[in-house]
Each structure stands twice: as structure tokens, then as C-alpha cells.
Design a protein around this motif. Structure first.
Motif, mmCIF file in Angstrom:
data_model
loop_
_atom_site.group_PDB
_atom_site.id
_atom_site.type_symbol
_atom_site.label_atom_id
_atom_site.label_comp_id
_atom_site.label_asym_id
_atom_site.label_seq_id
_atom_site.Cartn_x
_atom_site.Cartn_y
_atom_site.Cartn_z
ATOM 1 N N ILE B 174 0.344 -0.947 -0.217
ATOM 2 C CA ILE B 174 0.008 0.220 -0.232
ATOM 3 C C ILE B 174 1.005 1.113 0.197
ATOM 4 C CG2 ILE B 174 -1.490 1.062 1.519
ATOM 5 C CD1 ILE B 174 -2.547 -1.266 2.362
ATOM 6 N N LEU B 178 1.292 4.503 -2.614
ATOM 7 C CA LEU B 178 0.602 5.257 -2.381
ATOM 8 C C LEU B 178 1.482 7.122 -2.889
ATOM 9 C CD1 LEU B 178 -0.898 6.232 1.240
ATOM 10 C CD2 LEU B 178 0.629 8.181 -0.112
ATOM 11 N N ILE B 182 1.339 9.361 -6.173
ATOM 12 C CA ILE B 182 1.889 10.741 -5.217
ATOM 13 C C ILE B 182 2.856 11.365 -5.608
ATOM 14 C CG2 ILE B 182 1.674 12.684 -2.888
ATOM 15 C CD1 ILE B 182 -0.422 10.737 -2.880
ATOM 16 N N VAL B 212 -3.082 0.449 -3.843
ATOM 17 C CA VAL B 212 -3.981 1.074 -2.699
ATOM 18 C C VAL B 212 -5.544 1.006 -2.169
ATOM 19 C CG1 VAL B 212 -4.617 3.450 -2.650
ATOM 20 C CG2 VAL B 212 -2.449 2.570 -2.972
ATOM 21 N N LEU B 213 -5.992 0.243 -3.246
ATOM 22 C CA LEU B 213 -7.356 0.283 -3.176
ATOM 23 C C LEU B 213 -7.824 -1.499 -3.257
ATOM 24 C CD1 LEU B 213 -9.551 2.795 -5.370
ATOM 25 C CD2 LEU B 213 -8.892 2.635 -3.175
ATOM 26 N N PRO B 216 -5.862 -3.030 1.096
ATOM 27 C CA PRO B 216 -6.852 -3.238 2.051
ATOM 28 C C PRO B 216 -8.017 -3.993 2.249
ATOM 29 C CG PRO B 216 -7.020 -1.309 0.747
ATOM 30 C CD PRO B 216 -6.575 -1.860 0.185
ATOM 31 N N VAL B 217 -8.223 -4.361 1.151
ATOM 32 C CA VAL B 217 -9.770 -5.767 1.540
ATOM 33 C C VAL B 217 -9.524 -6.503 1.880
ATOM 34 C CG1 VAL B 217 -11.127 -7.077 0.151
ATOM 35 C CG2 VAL B 217 -11.211 -4.381 -0.054
#
Ligand SMILES: [Cu+2]
Lengths: 217, 556
Positions: B174, B178, B182, B212-213, B216-217
Motif C-alpha cells: 500500500i 501511495l 503522489i 492502494v484500493l 486493504p480488503v
């Protein structure tokens, strides 16, 4: 390396940035991207909860009635107030009002601790009522397995939320100490970033409260 | 070749020569050094995972289970899958080449968050430590998919430490994603507009969105697994009111997009290689750029194709099947555009190009067999057979690893300042291509004939295919060990590389080999589109100017 170099105007900037604006925008976007990650992290457990909520609607309603709505409501107010104080702290930081900012940060810290205190007390009451799965869960009514599932989710969701609170409070405590020494006088980006995080943790609770406590009728 | 601005190359110590102590490496925030730290770590894991695969292949040489116990076999293929997926393929290109190249390619001095970048490496290593503890403590036998209720209620192996290890490594992924997002948004040099970005950047950006999306799941899913297993409560356990299919939904919501975390970076590398060694501008730049984004977006909507036989609703299966067909379109767009780039190009056969061409071939086979599997009735026929194993190895090993190695060779002069030995490079590329096909093509046949996966013994009629496969695997192993040897050798003994040995247009080639710590002596100004190659070998680099030069001229 974090040596700073000064540009013609504005506060010092880390070496790899051109100017303050670029650094500030990068930091803000970074926090937003991190919060997007967090949305998906909590999203997974919310989806799982709502799948069971629709499968076992009546059982989950009955289970929800055993939560302390009053404590949940008080905590909602506490947390919303802390969101106000943190927003005002960010505002004070932008206007270089160091003492006001520190005061508001302390208020946020106290409210955050109050939330955790109430939450811990509520867990204690849950424990006394034998509602803690795997430790002392006992259910007189029908469907104990599905009812336990509700409380499994209740504890996972509120504990993960509380963990985010604890992390936030620890960061905030360190930042208060830094702020008193004037670390954010020139550049209050850090306070702004913390504000975003804190609002997010607040919003998670705003979804948790109705999900767990209010869907009981 | 057209001239590059001498002002961009004021000789200062390279990032390698900036300091020599171990501390200067372990506490570095230089994205290039962090890329190399990752490279060392994942190379180690590649060979650990490869070792497990070797024993699996040896066991399958004969139909009887005669080399290892069935329990051991289960642990071997699990270790192979977990290590290769989570500790090699997912981090492979983004954390090594991505880390090294993203800032340089866009003309930045570093990633947006250098300390977070270093932290991500340490987080990865902590996760890796848990995985190693799980291995030493007896391994895991659930398969890399951790299906419930077996993983939570029945398996007597080290599920929890392994899940924690993957969870922790997920956070490093992640943070890498990220950082890349950026960096691409905020750190581009003057003149580096979105449509002047190298396609490598577009693909890395799309990959980062998924990291990133989706990750987390998986993190939350592993938390739920750990809770269920530790406290014996039913989240996914049907005996306690839970739903095992929910686990599969959550797991594949991450793990299908994860396939694109593995393959999009490969496409990133290949887009750079094909155009450079064809000496032609890339065909359909915007199509390739947007197809990366399309893959990232549609990749989130197809996870149910892993569950066609799970008993999920036939209507969701139909929908997942059609969207899976749709996601093949952007991949096909890329293949067509690469092919069109080759057309009438003046192609040279350097090692990176061999890897890139191999990638296109293997990716086409892997992608087309993916369409077989997206077709409901065919999938029902070949579910849990070696056909599936062969399919995803063509994508995840054939394509992804070939692209990774092609990229390593292409940018090796930039990374190390030395050339790799070209003859050995070609030998390795050809060996890997042949060995790979010999290993996995027979598995398509065995699988289509019905050989199930994940068994340590099998019916005798499949032995021919398995012997071919094991023979191929030994060739493949040689192909993989060769680069490890000659690349390490070349770090000291290789020919010193020039700044731009391939005559490539990207910003990374306009600075020194290896680059100085902050990549450029002065912030470059991007003056040209990428990939302006001419058939006669000349090219227009993306920059010939620096900010300071402009300021000087304005002052004068
Ligand atoms: Cu898939």
C-alpha cells in the motif's frame, strides 16, 4: 535524509521538493490516498456485516437491542465535538495562533480519551452481560450462533475503530509536545494532516453507530 | 544521436559511490538504493519459492507419491504459491524498477515520501520474517488461497503467522503504491505533462491504484480469518451461521486485481522495450496509456470468475463471465499496439528485446486461455485442473517474470553502471523461453484431459506430460540461475556502461550511469514527447534543457 533547504519565500522545504506549495500539496494528497485505503479497509467489514444483517435481519435486530444505545449516543456527541475542536485547531494553526492551537489540540486529546473511556466502560458492561464471543458468550434466546455473529462483528468493528483512535491519540500527544515548542509555527501542514485523519476516524464512527446501535426496530 | 545537454551531467558521485557503509544502505531514503534493497529481498524469495516448486516437480515425475508425504506436498505447493505471489510477484517490478525509475523518468529528485519508502521496505521485511517463521514452524497447507472453513477450523499448520506476514507485507505494498501515485501527481518536472509520461509511468500508476484500493480488503479479510481461527467464532464457518462463500468473495476481490498488480508492471516494462529496440515511436500511445487505467478499473469487477463452481448465483456468474471477456479488450489493445510498433521497425535483437518478445508470445497464450476460463461451460470442465495452473503460470511466471528480467537487463547499465554480458544474456533469455514452454505447455494438455491440480499422485496416463514438464522445469531453473550469476559478476567485471547505451529517449537515460543521488545535477525541463525514435538510430531525448540554464538565459 531530511535536510531542509530554504527557498526564496515561505518555510523550509525537504530536499526533494521544489517549493512549499508542492510539498504541501503532496502531503495532503498523500493523506487523501491513505484515507481511500482506509475506506476500503473498513468497507470490507461493513459489507460482510450487512450481508449477515440482511440474511439474519430479525436476529441481528434483537442482538442490537442488547447494546447500550445511551453510551453509543454520548460517544457520538463526544467524537463530533472532538471533530469541531480539531477543525478549529487546524484553523488556528493556519492563523499562526500557537497557544490557541495547542489548547484545541489538548481538548481534542481529552475528548478522544473520553471516548475510549466510555467505550471501555461499555465493553465492561457487555462482559457482565455475557455478550463477549469466545470469552463468556451466553445467550438464552433463540439462534445463539447467529446472535454471536452479530457480537463478533460488533467487537471487531469497534475494536478496529478504537485502534485507529489510539493511534490518533498517540500521534496527537506527540504533536502537542512539538507544537508547544513551536514546530508548526511556520508550517502547520502536520496539524492539517492530522485533522483529516481524525475526521475520517470520526466518520467511521458516524457509520458504525447507526449500523450497530440504531438498526434495531 | 542528437546531443544531450552537458549541463544535466555535472559529474558528482553516483548514488552507489555516495557512501559505502552498511548504515548508508540500511538507513537510506534514496529511492534507487531502496529499489536495490527490495531487489535483494525478493530475489531471495524467488529462489525460496523456486526451491519448493522444484520439489513439487520432482514429486510429479512419477504417478505414485514416492518422494514426499502427501502432507508435505500440500505444504510445498502452498509455500510456493504464498511466497511467489506475496513476496515476489506483487512487489517484484513496482518496488524494484518502479522505485528506481519512477522519480527519474518524471524528472524528480526522489519519491514524494522518501522515509515512507524506506519504512515500506522494513515493513516488508517484518512481514517476510513472519512468513519465514511460519515456514520454519512447519509451514502451511491451505494453498495460497486460504479457503475457509479449512483454513480456520481444520488445518493444523501455521496459518496465523503466515496470515500476519501477508497482512504486514500488504501494508508495504500500500505504501509503495501511495508513494508512486503522489509522486506521479506532484513531482513531475516542468514540461512533463500527463501525455508526455513514459508508458511505464502510466502502467505503474494504474498498478498503484490497485495496490492502494484492493490490498486493504485483503488485510481486513486476513484479520477476519485470524479472529475466526483464534477464537473459534463463526464468521465464515457455516456451522456457526457464517458463509464460506463470503470469504471467497472478499479474497478474490483482492486477488483478482492482484493479478493485474503482477502483470501491469510487466506491460509497463515491455512498452518501453518494444519501442526502443524497434527504433519507432510507440503505436497508439494514448490507447496503451488508457488501457492500463481501464485494466485497473475493470479488474475490480471480475473476481467472481474464480467462483463459477462455488454455487454462487448463475446470474452473477453470467455477469462476471461477460465482464471478464470485456477486461480482455484493453489487454488485447496493448498486444496489438506493440505488434504494430514492431511492424516495419528496425528491430535489434538485444537481450531485453528477446525478453520483451517472449513476453508478448507468452502473454498472448496466457490471455487467450484466460478467455477459455472466463467461458462458463469450459471453466466448469477445467476447474481445478492443470489447465488453470498452466494458464496463470503463463501470465504470472511466463509474462511477469520475463518482463521483470527484460527490465532488469535493459536498465542494468543505469542501475549498476556496467553492461551485462550480451551473449550470456541472450542464452538466458532463450533458455527461459524454451524451458518455460516445455514446463507449462504440457500442463494445458494434461489439464484439459482432466488431471486435477494439488494432488501428490496422479493417474499413470498423465505421466508423459509430467515428465516433459519436469524436464522443462530443470531447463527453466538453469535459465533463472544464469542471470543471477552473470549480473553479479558484471557489477565488478562488466564493461563500463555509457550514459545512454541503447540510445533511448527517457529522462533516465539523459543523466549519468549510475545517476547521482538526486538523479539530475539540475532539474530537467521536458521538451519532447516520449519515444521519438528514428529508424536510422537517431532520436529526440525528452529533455535537453535544465531549469538553471533557462534562468541563466533569462538573466542574460
Ligand atoms: Cu481472476
Amino acid at each position: 535524509m531530511t535536510e531542509l533547504h530554504s527557498t526564496s519565500v515561505g518555510p523550509p522545504v525537504a530536499h526533494h521538493f521544489e517549493d512549499f506549495e508542492q510539498e504541501h500539496e503532496a502531503n495532503m494528497l498523500g493523506m487523501w490516498a491513505f484515507l481511500a485505503t482506509e475506506v476500503l479497509f473498513f468497507g470490507a467489514v461493513f459489507v460482510a456485516f450487512y450481508i449477515y444483517r440482511s440474511a439474519y435481519a430479525d436476529i441481528f435486530k434483537e442482538a442490537s437491542r442488547h447494546l447500550y444505545m445511551s453510551i453509543g449516543a454520548i460517544n457520538t456527541v463526544v467524537l463530533l465535538t472532538s471533530s469541531l475542536t480539531v477543525a478549529l485547531a487546524v484553523h488556528a494553526g493556519e492563523h499562526k495562533a500557537r497557544r490557541l492551537m495547542v489548547g484545541l489540540m489538548v481538548a481534542t486529546l481529552v475528548l478522544g480519551l473520553a471516548f475510549l473511556g466510555f467505550k471501555a466502560f461499555e465493553y465492561y458492561l457487555d462482559y457482565q452481560e455475557h455478550l463477549v464471543p469466545a470469552f463468556n458468550f451466553a445467550w438464552e434466546g433463540a439462534n445463539p450462533a447467529q446472535t454471536q455473529l452479530f457480537f463478533v462483528f460488533y467487537f471487531i468493528m469497534t475494536l478496529v475503530h478504537a485502534l485507529h483512535m489510539i493511534i490518533g491519540i498517540s500521534v496527537l500527544a506527540r504533536m502537542i509536545w512539538q507544537a508547544r515548542r513551536g514546530s508548526y509555527d511556520q508550517d502547520s501542514t502536520a496539524v492539517e494532516l492530522f485533522g483529516l485523519y481524525w475526521h475520517f476516524v470520526d466518520i467511521v464512527w458516524i457509520f458504525l453507530f447507526p449500523t450497530l446501535y440504531l438498526l434495531r426496530q | 544521436m542528437s546531443a544531450t545537454a552537458p549541463a544535466l551531467k555535472i559529474r558528482e558521485p553516483s548514488y552507489i559511490n555516495a557512501a559505502y557503509t552498511a548504515k548508508s544502505w540500511l538507513l537510506t531514503t534514496d529511492h534507487k538504493r531502496i529499489g536495490l534493497l527490495y531487489m535483494v529481498a525478493i530475489t531471495f524469495f524467488f529462489f525460496v519459492g523456486g526451491l519448493a516448486a522444484t520439489v513439487v516437480r520432482l514429486e510429479l515425475l512419477t504417478p505414485q507419491g514416492d518422494l514426499v508425504l502427501p502432507e508435505t506436498y500440500n505444504k510445498l505447493f502452498t509455500v510456493h504459491g504464498v511466497i511467489m505471489v506475496f513476496f515476489f510477484l506483487i512487489p517484484s517490478i513496482p518496488t524494484t524498477l518502479g522505485n528506481f525509475l519512477v522519480p527519474i523518468m518524471i524528472g524528480a529528485r526522489d519519491m514524494a515520501f522518501p522515509r515512507l519508502n524506506l519504512a515500506s521496505w522494513y515493513i516488508f521485511m517484518v512481514g517476510a520474517l513472519f512468513a519465514i517463521v511460519a515456514l520454519i514452524g512447519g509451514g502451511v497447507d491451505t494453498g495460497w488461497t486460504f479457503y475457509t472453513p479449512y483454513s480456520t477450523g481444520f488445518s493444523n499448520t501455521q496459518v496465523i503467522p503466515m496470515a500476519i506476514g501477508i497482512l504486514i507485507a500488504g501494508f508495504s505494498s500500500i505504501f509503495t503504491g501511495l508513494n508512486i501515485i503522489i509522486t506521479v501527481h506532484k513531482m513531475r518536472a516542468p514540461g512533463m505533462t500527463w501525455f508526455r509520461l513514459p508508458l511505464f509511468i502510466w502502467s505503474m500508476y494504474a498498478t498503484s491504484l490497485i495496490m492502494v484500493l484492493a490490498t486493504p480488503v485483503l488485510a481486513m479479510t486476513l484479520v477476519l480469518i485470524a479472529v475466526e481461527r483464534t477464537f473459534h467464532v463463526g464468521i465464515f464457518d457455516p456451522a456457526l451461521g457464517g458463509d464460506p462463500l463470503l470469504f471467497q468473495h472478499l479474497f478474490w476481490f483482492y486477488s483478482h486485481p492482484a493479478v493485474y498488480i503482477m502483470i501491469l508492471p510487466g506491460m509497463a516494462v515491455v512498452s518501453e522495450l518494444i519501442t526502443c529496440f524497434s527504433r519507432k515511436p510507440i503505436f497508439g500511445y494514448k490507447f496503451i496509456a488508457f488501457s492500463s487505467i481501464a485494466i485497473a478499473v475493470f479488474g475490480f469487477l471480475v473476481w467472481g470468475h474464480h467462483m463459477f463452481v462455488s454455487g454462487q448465483s448463475i446470474y452473477s456468474s453470467l455477469i462476471f463471465s461477460s465482464i471478464s471477456f470485456a477486461v480482455a479488450i484493453p489487454s488485447a489493445i496493448k498486444v496489438f499496439n506493440w505488434t504494430a510498433t514492431l511492424y516495419k521497425g528496425s528491430i535489434s535483437w538485444d537481450t531485453p528485446m528477446l525478453y520483451a518478445l517472449g513476453f508478448i508470445g507468452l502473454f498472448t497464450i496466457g490471455g487467450l486461455t484466460g478467455l477459455f476460463l472466463a467461458t462458463l461451460p469450459v471453466d466448469v470442465h477445467v476447474t481445478d485442473t492443470y489447465f488453470v495452473v498452466a494458464h496463470f503460470h503463463y501470465i504470472m511466471v511466463g509474462s511477469a517474470v520475463l518482463a521483470y528480467l527484460g527490465g532488469i537487463h535493459f536498465w542494468w547499465p543505469k542501475i549498476s553502471g556496467r553492461m551485462y554480458p550480451e551473449w550470456w544474456g541472450k542464452v538466458s533469455a532463450i533458455t527461459i523461453f524454451l524451458g518455460f514452454n516445455l514446463t507449462f505447455f504440457p500442463q494445458f494438455i494434461a489439464g484439459y484431459q482432466g488431471m486435477p491440480r494439488r494432488y501428490y499422485a496422479y493417474a499413470p496416463e498423465y505421466q508423459v506430460m509430467n515428465v516433459l514438464s519436469t524436464a522443462g522445469a530443470s531447463i527453466l531453473a538453469i535459465g533463472y540461475v544464469l542471470p543471477l550469476i552473470y549480473l553479479i559478476w558484471s557489477m565488478r567485471e562488466g564493461e563500463v556502461a555509457s550514459d545512454n547505451p541503447w540510445g533511448a529517449t527517457g529522462l533516465e537515460w539523459q543523466t549519468e550511469s549510475p545517476p547521482p543521488t538526486f538523479n539530475f545535477a539540475e532539474t530537467p525541463i521536458v521538451t519532447a514527447e516520449p519515444y521519438q525514435y528514428n529508424p536510422d538510430g537517431t532520436f529526440t531525448p525528452q529533455t535537453t534543457l535544465s531549469v538553471r540554464q533557462i534562468k541563466k538565459e533569462v538573466a542574460a
